[in-house]
Design a protein around this motif. Structure first.
Motif, PDB file in Angstrom:
ATOM      1  N   VAL A  51       0.840  -1.197   0.000  1.00 35.32           N
ATOM      2  CA  VAL A  51       0.000   0.000   0.000  1.00 35.32           C
ATOM      3  C   VAL A  51       0.873   1.245   0.000  1.00 35.32           C
ATOM      4  O   VAL A  51       0.645   2.189  -0.761  1.00 35.32           O
ATOM      5  CB  VAL A  51      -0.945   0.015   1.221  1.00 35.32           C
ATOM      6  CG1 VAL A  51      -1.772   1.289   1.224  1.00 35.32           C
ATOM      7  CG2 VAL A  51      -1.843  -1.201   1.214  1.00 35.32           C
ATOM      8  N   SER A  68       1.378   8.737  -6.190  1.00 36.17           N
ATOM      9  CA  SER A  68       1.305  10.157  -5.821  1.00 36.17           C
ATOM     10  C   SER A  68       2.576  10.901  -6.217  1.00 36.17           C
ATOM     11  O   SER A  68       2.710  12.085  -5.951  1.00 36.17           O
ATOM     12  CB  SER A  68       1.060  10.299  -4.326  1.00 36.17           C
ATOM     13  OG  SER A  68       2.193   9.859  -3.616  1.00 36.17           O
ATOM     14  N   PRO A 120       1.507  13.732 -10.064  1.00 31.74           N
ATOM     15  CA  PRO A 120       1.890  15.151 -10.088  1.00 31.74           C
ATOM     16  C   PRO A 120       3.114  15.458 -10.952  1.00 31.74           C
ATOM     17  O   PRO A 120       3.211  16.560 -11.473  1.00 31.74           O
ATOM     18  CB  PRO A 120       2.163  15.493  -8.622  1.00 31.74           C
ATOM     19  CG  PRO A 120       2.321  14.211  -7.932  1.00 31.74           C
ATOM     20  CD  PRO A 120       1.577  13.183  -8.707  1.00 31.74           C
ATOM     21  N   VAL A 174       2.335  18.581 -13.304  1.00 30.81           N
ATOM     22  CA  VAL A 174       3.149  19.808 -13.297  1.00 30.81           C
ATOM     23  C   VAL A 174       3.837  19.997 -14.639  1.00 30.81           C
ATOM     24  O   VAL A 174       3.783  21.074 -15.247  1.00 30.81           O
ATOM     25  CB  VAL A 174       4.208  19.761 -12.166  1.00 30.81           C
ATOM     26  CG1 VAL A 174       5.106  20.990 -12.236  1.00 30.81           C
ATOM     27  CG2 VAL A 174       3.544  19.658 -10.807  1.00 30.81           C
ATOM     28  N   ALA A 215      -1.489  22.691  -8.616  1.00 25.74           N
ATOM     29  CA  ALA A 215      -2.158  21.461  -9.041  1.00 25.74           C
ATOM     30  C   ALA A 215      -1.342  20.242  -8.616  1.00 25.74           C
ATOM     31  O   ALA A 215      -1.890  19.261  -8.096  1.00 25.74           O
ATOM     32  CB  ALA A 215      -2.345  21.469 -10.557  1.00 25.74           C
ATOM     33  N   GLY A 216      -0.040  20.308  -8.803  1.00 20.33           N
ATOM     34  CA  GLY A 216       0.818  19.178  -8.460  1.00 20.33           C
ATOM     35  C   GLY A 216       0.813  18.878  -6.972  1.00 20.33           C
ATOM     36  O   GLY A 216       0.715  17.719  -6.558  1.00 20.33           O
ATOM     37  N   CYS A 236      -2.558  17.405  -5.965  1.00 18.07           N
ATOM     38  CA  CYS A 236      -2.652  16.066  -6.532  1.00 18.07           C
ATOM     39  C   CYS A 236      -1.806  15.069  -5.731  1.00 18.07           C
ATOM     40  O   CYS A 236      -2.237  13.956  -5.430  1.00 18.07           O
ATOM     41  CB  CYS A 236      -2.194  16.171  -7.981  1.00 18.07           C
ATOM     42  SG  CYS A 236      -2.002  14.685  -8.863  1.00 18.07           S
ATOM     43  N   ALA A 237      -0.618  15.484  -5.333  1.00 16.67           N
ATOM     44  CA  ALA A 237       0.271  14.596  -4.575  1.00 16.67           C
ATOM     45  C   ALA A 237      -0.343  14.241  -3.217  1.00 16.67           C
ATOM     46  O   ALA A 237      -0.373  13.074  -2.810  1.00 16.67           O
ATOM     47  CB  ALA A 237       1.635  15.255  -4.387  1.00 16.67           C
ATOM     48  N   SER A 284      -3.764  12.077  -3.721  1.00 20.42           N
ATOM     49  CA  SER A 284      -3.586  10.706  -4.213  1.00 20.42           C
ATOM     50  C   SER A 284      -2.876   9.851  -3.167  1.00 20.42           C
ATOM     51  O   SER A 284      -3.262   8.700  -2.940  1.00 20.42           O
ATOM     52  CB  SER A 284      -2.844  10.693  -5.542  1.00 20.42           C
ATOM     53  OG  SER A 284      -1.632  11.404  -5.450  1.00 20.42           O
ATOM     54  N   ALA A 285      -1.894  10.410  -2.480  1.00 24.00           N
ATOM     55  CA  ALA A 285      -1.193   9.635  -1.448  1.00 24.00           C
ATOM     56  C   ALA A 285      -2.161   9.280  -0.313  1.00 24.00           C
ATOM     57  O   ALA A 285      -2.249   8.127   0.124  1.00 24.00           O
ATOM     58  CB  ALA A 285      -0.008  10.425  -0.900  1.00 24.00           C
ATOM     59  N   ILE A 301      -4.982   6.666  -1.452  1.00 27.06           N
ATOM     60  CA  ILE A 301      -4.505   5.286  -1.602  1.00 27.06           C
ATOM     61  C   ILE A 301      -4.197   4.688  -0.231  1.00 27.06           C
ATOM     62  O   ILE A 301      -4.564   3.553   0.066  1.00 27.06           O
ATOM     63  CB  ILE A 301      -3.272   5.231  -2.522  1.00 27.06           C
ATOM     64  CG1 ILE A 301      -3.693   5.600  -3.939  1.00 27.06           C
ATOM     65  CG2 ILE A 301      -2.639   3.853  -2.501  1.00 27.06           C
ATOM     66  CD1 ILE A 301      -2.542   5.758  -4.905  1.00 27.06           C
ATOM     67  N   ALA A 302      -3.569   5.492   0.638  1.00 22.63           N
ATOM     68  CA  ALA A 302      -3.250   4.993   1.975  1.00 22.63           C
ATOM     69  C   ALA A 302      -4.529   4.645   2.736  1.00 22.63           C
ATOM     70  O   ALA A 302      -4.617   3.631   3.439  1.00 22.63           O
ATOM     71  CB  ALA A 302      -2.435   6.030   2.741  1.00 22.63           C
ATOM     72  N   GLY A 362      -6.304   1.640   1.205  1.00 22.33           N
ATOM     73  CA  GLY A 362      -5.500   0.456   1.475  1.00 22.33           C
ATOM     74  C   GLY A 362      -5.603   0.010   2.929  1.00 22.33           C
ATOM     75  O   GLY A 362      -4.946  -0.948   3.336  1.00 22.33           O
ATOM     76  N   LEU A 394      -4.745   1.611   5.815  1.00 20.21           N
ATOM     77  CA  LEU A 394      -3.698   1.959   6.780  1.00 20.21           C
ATOM     78  C   LEU A 394      -4.311   2.722   7.955  1.00 20.21           C
ATOM     79  O   LEU A 394      -5.331   3.388   7.807  1.00 20.21           O
ATOM     80  CB  LEU A 394      -2.635   2.844   6.105  1.00 20.21           C
ATOM     81  CG  LEU A 394      -1.851   2.210   4.963  1.00 20.21           C
ATOM     82  CD1 LEU A 394      -0.672   3.076   4.597  1.00 20.21           C
ATOM     83  CD2 LEU A 394      -1.360   0.820   5.351  1.00 20.21           C
ATOM     84  N   ILE A 400       1.470  10.416   5.731  1.00 19.53           N
ATOM     85  CA  ILE A 400       1.902  10.296   4.337  1.00 19.53           C
ATOM     86  C   ILE A 400       1.416  11.489   3.516  1.00 19.53           C
ATOM     87  O   ILE A 400       1.995  11.806   2.476  1.00 19.53           O
ATOM     88  CB  ILE A 400       1.432   8.948   3.721  1.00 19.53           C
ATOM     89  CG1 ILE A 400       2.368   8.532   2.583  1.00 19.53           C
ATOM     90  CG2 ILE A 400       0.000   9.020   3.212  1.00 19.53           C
ATOM     91  CD1 ILE A 400       2.141   7.133   2.083  1.00 19.53           C
ATOM     92  N   LYS A 428       4.013  14.169   2.368  1.00 17.30           N
ATOM     93  CA  LYS A 428       5.285  13.545   1.989  1.00 17.30           C
ATOM     94  C   LYS A 428       6.037  14.288   0.888  1.00 17.30           C
ATOM     95  O   LYS A 428       7.197  14.037   0.650  1.00 17.30           O
ATOM     96  CB  LYS A 428       5.043  12.119   1.522  1.00 17.30           C
ATOM     97  CG  LYS A 428       4.348  12.175   0.199  1.00 17.30           C
ATOM     98  CD  LYS A 428       4.060  10.880  -0.404  1.00 17.30           C
ATOM     99  CE  LYS A 428       3.369  11.125  -1.714  1.00 17.30           C
ATOM    100  NZ  LYS A 428       4.095  12.013  -2.650  1.00 17.30           N
ATOM    101  N   THR A 449       9.923   9.522  -0.605  1.00 15.30           N
ATOM    102  CA  THR A 449       9.412  10.194  -1.799  1.00 15.30           C
ATOM    103  C   THR A 449      10.539  10.881  -2.567  1.00 15.30           C
ATOM    104  O   THR A 449      10.612  10.795  -3.796  1.00 15.30           O
ATOM    105  CB  THR A 449       8.361  11.252  -1.412  1.00 15.30           C
ATOM    106  OG1 THR A 449       7.329  10.599  -0.683  1.00 15.30           O
ATOM    107  CG2 THR A 449       7.781  11.919  -2.631  1.00 15.30           C
ATOM    108  N   VAL A 503       7.307  17.564  -6.616  1.00 16.68           N
ATOM    109  CA  VAL A 503       7.044  16.212  -6.135  1.00 16.68           C
ATOM    110  C   VAL A 503       8.087  15.744  -5.139  1.00 16.68           C
ATOM    111  O   VAL A 503       7.759  15.209  -4.082  1.00 16.68           O
ATOM    112  CB  VAL A 503       6.985  15.224  -7.319  1.00 16.68           C
ATOM    113  CG1 VAL A 503       6.779  13.810  -6.818  1.00 16.68           C
ATOM    114  CG2 VAL A 503       5.881  15.620  -8.281  1.00 16.68           C
TER     115      VAL A 503
END
Lengths: 123, 226
Positions: free
Chosen positions: A91, A99, A103, A107, B97-98, B101-102, B105-106, B109-110, B113, B115, B123, B126, B154, B184
């Motif tokens: 996971v 993630s 991005p 970007v 946006a980045g 999004c980071a 999405s992190a 998913i965590a 999943g 967690l 997370i 990160k 990361t 990122v």
């Protein structure tokens, strides 16, 4: 010898900007790392002409050329978290990979699309 | 300085010199300097039965100049300040946006999943530099040291696959590449971008700062959604 002294002096100046920024962040209670304020402070001083490029650039270029070095001892710290990564490995891996890739693309795509007419040589 | 600390510094320097030389000679992205050196040092520490706590004094000495080096990012940024005005809109929109999004999405998913909540909250930040991440994790019931570990993971991953991934999806504009690497994978991405070129490096440094500030601002909303 003279070059070594100059490097030392320039490094001290960079360190001084960093130190002042840290003190400022602590005193003001800002939730921002000192080095972030430091970059902005040095950039401002360069724009204002208080500090000129030749006062810092040799040391800055040297340190930045070897910037990856500093992340080796920090990355070694991952060894402490082996258990967490073992327990939730898949996971966590999925979360970190997705993630990052998403991005990266977002970007890169947005910037490149907004400047799709830019030629490589104009930059 | 203890002999152990001295040996640890010597070993770390030796690993750096060796893997840097290999990277410069062959230029292959998998010859990642940080990943290979850190792996070698971890293997060495485990083989010698040395804990990370015992390695910590060496780390303190070696990272002493990291702060001033980061401040030095203002130099390439100043040299390329003409790019700031030209790319202002792209810089702000793409990094915002980045960063969003980071985080999302992190976190998603965590969470999907299964967690534990405190791991999810660790997370989420990160993608930013460690001091930011620790602060955000602390504010939203994450585990600060774990958050720092995710930041490092990361950064390491980004420096390992970032540049080749960007090439694969057709991102060739050096400003775009730099911004992506900095957004990122923060400072490690910036260091990687600097290996690619000064324009990439200066934009990555800027993106790292902007992403850090924006992530701190977005964090309360991300926590609400997750």
């Amino acid at each position: 010898m003279r070059k070594a002294l100059r490097m030392l002096g320039q490094t001290a100046l960079l360190w001084g900007v960093y130190w002042v920024s840290n003190r400022f962040v602590t005193a003001a209670g800002l939730p921002v790392p000192g080095n972030v304020v430091g970059v902005l402070l040095l950039f401002t001083l360069l724009c204002l002409g208080v500090i000129r490029l030749e006062h810092v650039q040799e040391a800055a270029d040297f340190l930045l050329r070897h910037l990856v070095f500093f992340f080796i001892p920090i990355a070694v710290g991952l060894m402490n978290w082996g258990q967490v990564f073992q327990d939730h490995g898949l996971v966590l891996l999925a979360a970190i990979v997705v993630s990052s890739l998403l991005p990266f693309w977002a970007v890169g795509f947005i910037t490149q699309w907004l400047h799709r007419k830019d030629g490589e040589c104009e930059l | 300085m203890s002999p152990l600390t001295l040996a640890a510094i010597a070993a770390t320097l030796a690993a750096y010199v060796l893997f840097r030389r290999l990277y410069l000679r062959y230029g292959h992205p998998l010859l990642n300097i940080v990943v290979l050196s850190a792996a070698a040092i971890i293997a060495l520490l485990l083989a010698c039965g040395v804990s990370y706590q015992e390695y910590a004094p060496a780390r303190e000495i070696m990272t002493f100049l990291l702060g001033p080096a980061t401040v030095g990012l203002a130099v390439p940024l100043y040299r390329h300040r003409h790019l700031l005005r030209r790319y202002a809109v792209a810089i702000v929109t793409s990094v915002a946006a980045g960063a969003a999004c980071a985080m999302l999405s992190a976190g998603l998913i965590a969470r999907l999943g299964g967690l534990p909540r405190e791991v999810v909250m660790s997370i989420v930040p990160k993608g930013v530099s460690i001091p930011f991440a620790i602060e955000i994790a602390r504010l939203y019931d994450g585990i600060p040291p774990l958050a720092a570990a995710f930041v490092v993971a990361t950064g390491t991953l980004g420096s390992l696959i970032g540049a080749s991934f960007l090439t694969r999806v057709g991102i060739t504009n050096p400003v775009a590449r730099g911004l992506a690497l900095g957004t990122v994978s923060h400072a490690q991405g910036t260091a990687t971008a600097l290996l690619e070129g000064e324009r990439q490096g200066s934009m990555a440094g800027l993106a790292m700062i902007l992403a850090g500030v924006l992530t701190a601002l977005f964090a309360p909303f991300a926590v609400m959604i997750l």
